[in-house]
Design a protein around this motif. Structure first.
Motif, PDB file in Angstrom:
ATOM      1  N   MET A   1      49.232  88.224  90.905  1.00  0.00           N
ATOM      2  CA  MET A   1      48.114  87.275  90.425  1.00  0.00           C
ATOM      3  C   MET A   1      47.247  86.609  89.238  1.00  0.00           C
ATOM      4  O   MET A   1      48.185  87.898  88.183  1.00  0.00           O
ATOM      5  N   GLU A   2      47.053  85.250  88.602  1.00  0.00           N
ATOM      6  CA  GLU A   2      47.391  85.304  87.121  1.00  0.00           C
ATOM      7  C   GLU A   2      45.827  85.006  86.955  1.00  0.00           C
ATOM      8  O   GLU A   2      44.315  84.878  88.208  1.00  0.00           O
ATOM      9  N   ILE A   3      45.254  85.189  85.434  1.00  0.00           N
ATOM     10  CA  ILE A   3      44.268  84.549  84.899  1.00  0.00           C
ATOM     11  C   ILE A   3      44.504  84.572  84.001  1.00  0.00           C
ATOM     12  O   ILE A   3      45.714  83.949  83.162  1.00  0.00           O
ATOM     13  N   TRP A   4      43.735  83.455  83.953  1.00  0.00           N
ATOM     14  CA  TRP A   4      44.464  81.943  82.824  1.00  0.00           C
ATOM     15  C   TRP A   4      42.474  81.815  82.106  1.00  0.00           C
ATOM     16  O   TRP A   4      41.441  81.930  82.874  1.00  0.00           O
ATOM     17  N   SER A   5      42.530  82.380  80.562  1.00  0.00           N
ATOM     18  CA  SER A   5      41.613  81.590  79.787  1.00  0.00           C
ATOM     19  C   SER A   5      41.590  81.129  78.860  1.00  0.00           C
ATOM     20  O   SER A   5      42.539  80.122  79.482  1.00  0.00           O
ATOM     21  N   TYR A   6      40.873  80.402  78.099  1.00  0.00           N
ATOM     22  CA  TYR A   6      40.743  79.312  76.986  1.00  0.00           C
ATOM     23  C   TYR A   6      40.428  79.300  75.599  1.00  0.00           C
ATOM     24  O   TYR A   6      39.947  80.566  75.343  1.00  0.00           O
ATOM     25  N   ALA A   7      41.767  79.083  74.708  1.00  0.00           N
ATOM     26  CA  ALA A   7      41.315  79.769  73.128  1.00  0.00           C
ATOM     27  C   ALA A   7      40.323  79.159  72.843  1.00  0.00           C
ATOM     28  O   ALA A   7      39.228  78.350  73.424  1.00  0.00           O
ATOM     29  N   PRO A   8      39.151  80.083  71.551  1.00  0.00           N
ATOM     30  CA  PRO A   8      40.298  81.695  70.901  1.00  0.00           C
ATOM     31  C   PRO A   8      39.827  82.429  71.636  1.00  0.00           C
ATOM     32  O   PRO A   8      40.104  82.941  70.800  1.00  0.00           O
ATOM     33  N   ALA A   9      39.077  82.698  72.782  1.00  0.00           N
ATOM     34  CA  ALA A   9      39.258  83.646  73.355  1.00  0.00           C
ATOM     35  C   ALA A   9      40.757  84.174  73.471  1.00  0.00           C
ATOM     36  O   ALA A   9      41.565  84.000  74.085  1.00  0.00           O
ATOM     37  N   ARG A  10      40.783  86.264  73.157  1.00  0.00           N
ATOM     38  CA  ARG A  10      41.726  86.539  73.221  1.00  0.00           C
ATOM     39  C   ARG A  10      41.452  88.152  74.934  1.00  0.00           C
ATOM     40  O   ARG A  10      40.530  88.849  73.760  1.00  0.00           O
ATOM     41  N   LEU A  11      41.289  87.982  75.390  1.00  0.00           N
ATOM     42  CA  LEU A  11      41.299  88.822  76.270  1.00  0.00           C
ATOM     43  C   LEU A  11      42.082  90.355  76.929  1.00  0.00           C
ATOM     44  O   LEU A  11      43.118  90.064  76.969  1.00  0.00           O
ATOM     45  N   SER A  12      41.690  91.181  77.134  1.00  0.00           N
ATOM     46  CA  SER A  12      42.544  92.468  77.782  1.00  0.00           C
ATOM     47  C   SER A  12      41.535  93.209  78.959  1.00  0.00           C
ATOM     48  O   SER A  12      41.195  92.213  79.611  1.00  0.00           O
ATOM     49  N   VAL A  13      42.844  93.478  79.921  1.00  0.00           N
ATOM     50  CA  VAL A  13      42.316  93.535  80.851  1.00  0.00           C
ATOM     51  C   VAL A  13      42.614  94.748  81.220  1.00  0.00           C
ATOM     52  O   VAL A  13      43.746  95.906  80.684  1.00  0.00           O
ATOM     53  N   ASP A  14      41.803  95.200  82.183  1.00  0.00           N
ATOM     54  CA  ASP A  14      41.839  97.184  82.759  1.00  0.00           C
ATOM     55  C   ASP A  14      41.888  96.753  84.173  1.00  0.00           C
ATOM     56  O   ASP A  14      40.941  96.049  85.344  1.00  0.00           O
ATOM     57  N   ILE A  15      42.712  97.850  84.501  1.00  0.00           N
ATOM     58  CA  ILE A  15      42.385  97.320  86.425  1.00  0.00           C
ATOM     59  C   ILE A  15      42.887  98.778  86.751  1.00  0.00           C
ATOM     60  O   ILE A  15      43.169  99.868  86.791  1.00  0.00           O
ATOM     61  N   SER A  16      41.898  99.309  87.744  1.00  0.00           N
ATOM     62  CA  SER A  16      41.651 100.255  88.390  1.00  0.00           C
ATOM     63  C   SER A  16      41.590 100.572  90.371  1.00  0.00           C
ATOM     64  O   SER A  16      41.590  99.149  90.780  1.00  0.00           O
ATOM     65  N   SER A  17      42.415 101.473  90.495  1.00  0.00           N
ATOM     66  CA  SER A  17      42.499 101.495  91.775  1.00  0.00           C
ATOM     67  C   SER A  17      41.112 102.146  92.805  1.00  0.00           C
ATOM     68  O   SER A  17      40.180 102.229  92.673  1.00  0.00           O
ATOM     69  N   PRO A  18      40.899 102.250  93.608  1.00  0.00           N
ATOM     70  CA  PRO A  18      40.425 102.201  95.025  1.00  0.00           C
ATOM     71  C   PRO A  18      39.838 103.745  94.846  1.00  0.00           C
ATOM     72  O   PRO A  18      38.707 104.343  95.186  1.00  0.00           O
ATOM     73  N   ASN A  19      40.985 104.161  94.071  1.00  0.00           N
ATOM     74  CA  ASN A  19      40.301 105.828  93.853  1.00  0.00           C
ATOM     75  C   ASN A  19      40.013 106.053  92.741  1.00  0.00           C
ATOM     76  O   ASN A  19      39.706 106.910  91.921  1.00  0.00           O
ATOM     77  N   ARG A  20      39.876 104.833  91.784  1.00  0.00           N
ATOM     78  CA  ARG A  20      39.202 104.214  90.503  1.00  0.00           C
ATOM     79  C   ARG A  20      40.493 105.168  89.337  1.00  0.00           C
ATOM     80  O   ARG A  20      40.182 105.962  88.055  1.00  0.00           O
ATOM     81  N   GLU A  21      41.724 105.720  89.908  1.00  0.00           N
ATOM     82  CA  GLU A  21      42.542 105.833  88.608  1.00  0.00           C
ATOM     83  C   GLU A  21      42.226 104.083  88.098  1.00  0.00           C
ATOM     84  O   GLU A  21      43.040 103.682  88.582  1.00  0.00           O
ATOM     85  N   SER A  22      43.089 103.868  86.808  1.00  0.00           N
ATOM     86  CA  SER A  22      42.765 102.757  85.659  1.00  0.00           C
ATOM     87  C   SER A  22      43.894 103.107  85.243  1.00  0.00           C
ATOM     88  O   SER A  22      44.830 103.751  84.204  1.00  0.00           O
ATOM     89  N   THR A  23      44.529 101.450  84.286  1.00  0.00           N
ATOM     90  CA  THR A  23      45.417 101.723  84.109  1.00  0.00           C
ATOM     91  C   THR A  23      45.094 101.628  81.977  1.00  0.00           C
ATOM     92  O   THR A  23      46.338 102.066  81.634  1.00  0.00           O
ATOM     93  N   GLN A  24      43.668 101.454  82.072  1.00  0.00           N
ATOM     94  CA  GLN A  24      43.326 101.085  80.372  1.00  0.00           C
ATOM     95  C   GLN A  24      43.697 100.270  80.109  1.00  0.00           C
ATOM     96  O   GLN A  24      44.896  99.347  81.001  1.00  0.00           O
ATOM     97  N   PRO A  25      43.239  99.448  79.058  1.00  0.00           N
ATOM     98  CA  PRO A  25      43.106  98.137  78.888  1.00  0.00           C
ATOM     99  C   PRO A  25      43.802  97.967  77.943  1.00  0.00           C
ATOM    100  O   PRO A  25      45.325  98.178  77.201  1.00  0.00           O
ATOM    101  N   VAL A  26      44.718  96.164  78.472  1.00  0.00           N
ATOM    102  CA  VAL A  26      45.996  96.085  78.333  1.00  0.00           C
ATOM    103  C   VAL A  26      45.896  94.820  77.230  1.00  0.00           C
ATOM    104  O   VAL A  26      45.209  94.056  77.826  1.00  0.00           O
ATOM    105  N   PHE A  27      46.176  94.933  76.112  1.00  0.00           N
ATOM    106  CA  PHE A  27      46.254  93.664  75.138  1.00  0.00           C
ATOM    107  C   PHE A  27      46.999  92.596  75.352  1.00  0.00           C
ATOM    108  O   PHE A  27      47.645  93.311  75.693  1.00  0.00           O
TER     109      PHE A  27
END
Length: 557
Positions: A314-340
């Motif tokens: 899966m791909e997420i594309w942003s536009y400058a000047p934004a700098r995005l982090s992503v946090d992914i949680s499973s169906p039972n709500r386990e999380s990766t925590q933000p990835v910068f």
């Protein structure tokens, strides 16, 4: 074994300016005027090889874009006009696809000889390799005719189309008329050039987490196929129209990729037209878009994963000047925590309460277009609702798009819960000068629900035109006739119309300098537009293609 055929080597796209730094004699394959392939040894595929090598160096993966419309597009009117009578004579039409059933009556003259000028089968290594290429087998018209007159044609020319997609597309474009089946290709007197693509390497499927049995093709082979068609047109000094009825959801949907750039270059040359399908992603819920303008500067969205989809990217594309982090949680709500964001880091996450493994590449900029790309790859996915949070580190407004894979790479049971049907045109349909064609149902004048919609991610107007693409009569394997539906069929239909214009302009000498882009603009100017719509728009483009209207306008000049 040649490295381009060997799964023990990655095929990485590099700029031709870098070739001298890497060339050892047999590890480079020339692609086009801009790029080449570098063949890099791989022992076992590590997902984080994408990170050690740039994202844009891995060829994208493409899937087919298709599964009685001549009157609607003005084609038969032009063919009946004795002063026009345009059937594609003198023009080459090329189909880069799954191959062709060359024994089908749709590709023969009345005397039983072939209308195919040449075939390059990338999957067969026992024949003569085309000049300036390194693999596959080329079959000439003479060889095909010898095969057709023999008791066992495949013993002489062993090329087939087990998928049937290429056969259908080629027949819609240029098939020989069959009155009993109410069938005719758009330009039944054009000469046909066929490029049968080899399937994508398994190591490339592994990198992008595509299931092993998925039918898909790699971008670099399509570029080579287009270059082969161009070389044939140069050899015979004939105008050429290339039809690409394949699509990919990979990349920034901005027309800046390898294949887009090559097609863009070709369509600005005299006598070269390229038609590409818009894709069939409009109603598959595989695109998500968000624009956040006020605090808090994050957005939560949800991905439903079906039980049959164990791996995907899966791909997420942003536009400058934004700098995005992503946090992914499973169906039972386990999380990766933000990835910068970083430059080339690849991070692996595994969960305690399920077996899913996620690889995250958060590139602060992707080298091709300079925008931020977050690439997520999931393995051993558990079904259910996955939760994603995208947050701007800069605490200001931001926008982003996200796409899931195209075609049959995933099932229809996996989709975004709050999806957006726009910006779903597949590559290479987002390029600037190629003719990008969407599909409508000519029985009721409605757009096909699955037809991908524009515009591009950077706001370029696509699609260009709409053409009939619903249940077009076509050739199917074994000498039979059936129907084909989708934007791939519409692209084939329109490619035939482009061939008619090139016949009028170049073969008949009315405008010898006509480029593919010139043809595109003429077709756009002659398109039929409904009074109830504003044009251009992101569904119909500039309207419905109508070649007769085009020639009426030319006659009045």
């Amino acid at each position: 074994m040649l490295k381009i055929l060997d799964n023990n080597y990655y095929d990485l796209i590099i700029s031709n300016t870098l070739v001298p730094s890497y060339d050892t004699g047999n590890n480079i394959t020339f692609l086009d005027i801009r790029d080449s392939l570098l063949h890099v040894p791989v022992s076992t595929v590590d997902p984080c090889d994408l990170g050690r090598h740039p994202y844009n160096s891995f060829p994208f993966l493409y899937t087919p874009t298709s599964t009685t419309s001549l009157e609607k597009s003005g084609i038969t009117t032009v063919q009946r006009n004795p002063f026009l009578a345009l059937f594609g004579r003198g023009v080459l039409v090329a189909v880069v696809d799954t191959g062709i059933d060359y024994n089908h009556p749709a590709f023969k003259y009345n005397d039983g000889t072939t209308r195919i000028l040449s075939i390059w089968d990338q999957t067969v290594q026992s024949g003569t390799v085309p000049d300036t290429f390194t693999f596959g087998s080329e079959y000439s018209r003479e060889q095909i005719n010898a095969a057709l007159s023999s008791e066992d044609p495949l013993a002489l020319v062993p090329t087939t189309d087990p998928i049937g997609h290429g056969t259908a597309i080629a027949s819609v474009l240029a098939g020989t008329p069959n009155e009993a089946e109410s069938f005719s290709g758009v330009v039944p007197q054009a000469d046909i050039v066929v490029i049968k693509l080899k399937e994508a390497k398994q190591n490339l499927k592994n990198i992008f987490f595509v299931p092993e049995n998925t039918l898909c093709y790699q971008e670099s082979d399509i570029v080579l196929g287009i270059r082969y068609a161009f070389s044939v047109s140069e050899r015979y000094k004939r105008p050429l129209v290339v039809c690409i009825a394949l699509g990919s959801n990979q990349g920034g949907h901005d027309g800046r990729g390898t294949i887009d750039s090559y097609i863009d270059y070709l369509t600005l040359l005299p006598g070269i037209g390229v038609c590409v399908s818009a894709g069939n992603e409009g109603n598959r819920q595989r695109h998500y878009f968000n624009s956040t303008t006020e605090a808090p500067y994050y957005n939560d969205f949800e991905l439903r994963v079906g039980s049959n989809d164990k791996m995907l990217s899966m791909e997420i594309w942003s536009y400058a000047p934004a700098r995005l982090s992503v946090d992914i949680s499973s169906p039972n709500r386990e999380s990766t925590q933000p990835v910068f964001p970083t430059f080339n880091q690849c991070r692996r996450f595994s969960f305690i309460f399920n077996e899913t493994v996620i690889y995250v590449n958060n590139f602060i900029f992707e080298e091709e277009n300079g925008d931020q790309l977050i690439l997520l790859r999931f393995n051993n996915l558990i079904p259910g609702i996955w939760y994603l949070r995208v947050q701007n580190i800069e605490t200001e407004g931001f926008a982003f798009h996200s796409w899931l894979p195209s075609g049959d790479m995933i099932s229809n049971e996996t989709y975004f819960l709050n999806s957006n049907p726009d910006t779903t045109i597949t590559s290479p349909g987002n390029g600037r000068h190629q003719l990008t064609v969407t599909a409508y149902n000519d029985t009721n004048n409605s757009i096909l629900p699955e037809s991908s919609r524009g515009y591009t991610r950077i706001g370029e107007i696509k699609p260009d035109l709409a053409a009939p693409g619903y249940q077009l009569t076509c050739a199917v394997r074994g000498g039979q006739y059936g129907t084909v539906t989708g934007t791939g069929a519409a692209a084939a239909h329109t490619a035939g119309i482009v061939a008619m214009v090139l016949e009028w302009a170049i073969v008949r000498g009315n405008y010898p300098r006509m480029t593919g882009n010139n043809v595109n603009r003429l077709l756009i100017s002659g398109a039929v537009r409904s009074s109830g719509n504003v044009y251009p728009n992101n569904i119909w483009g500039y309207g419905q293609v109508d070649v007769n209207r085009l020639f009426e306008r030319l006659a009045s000049l």
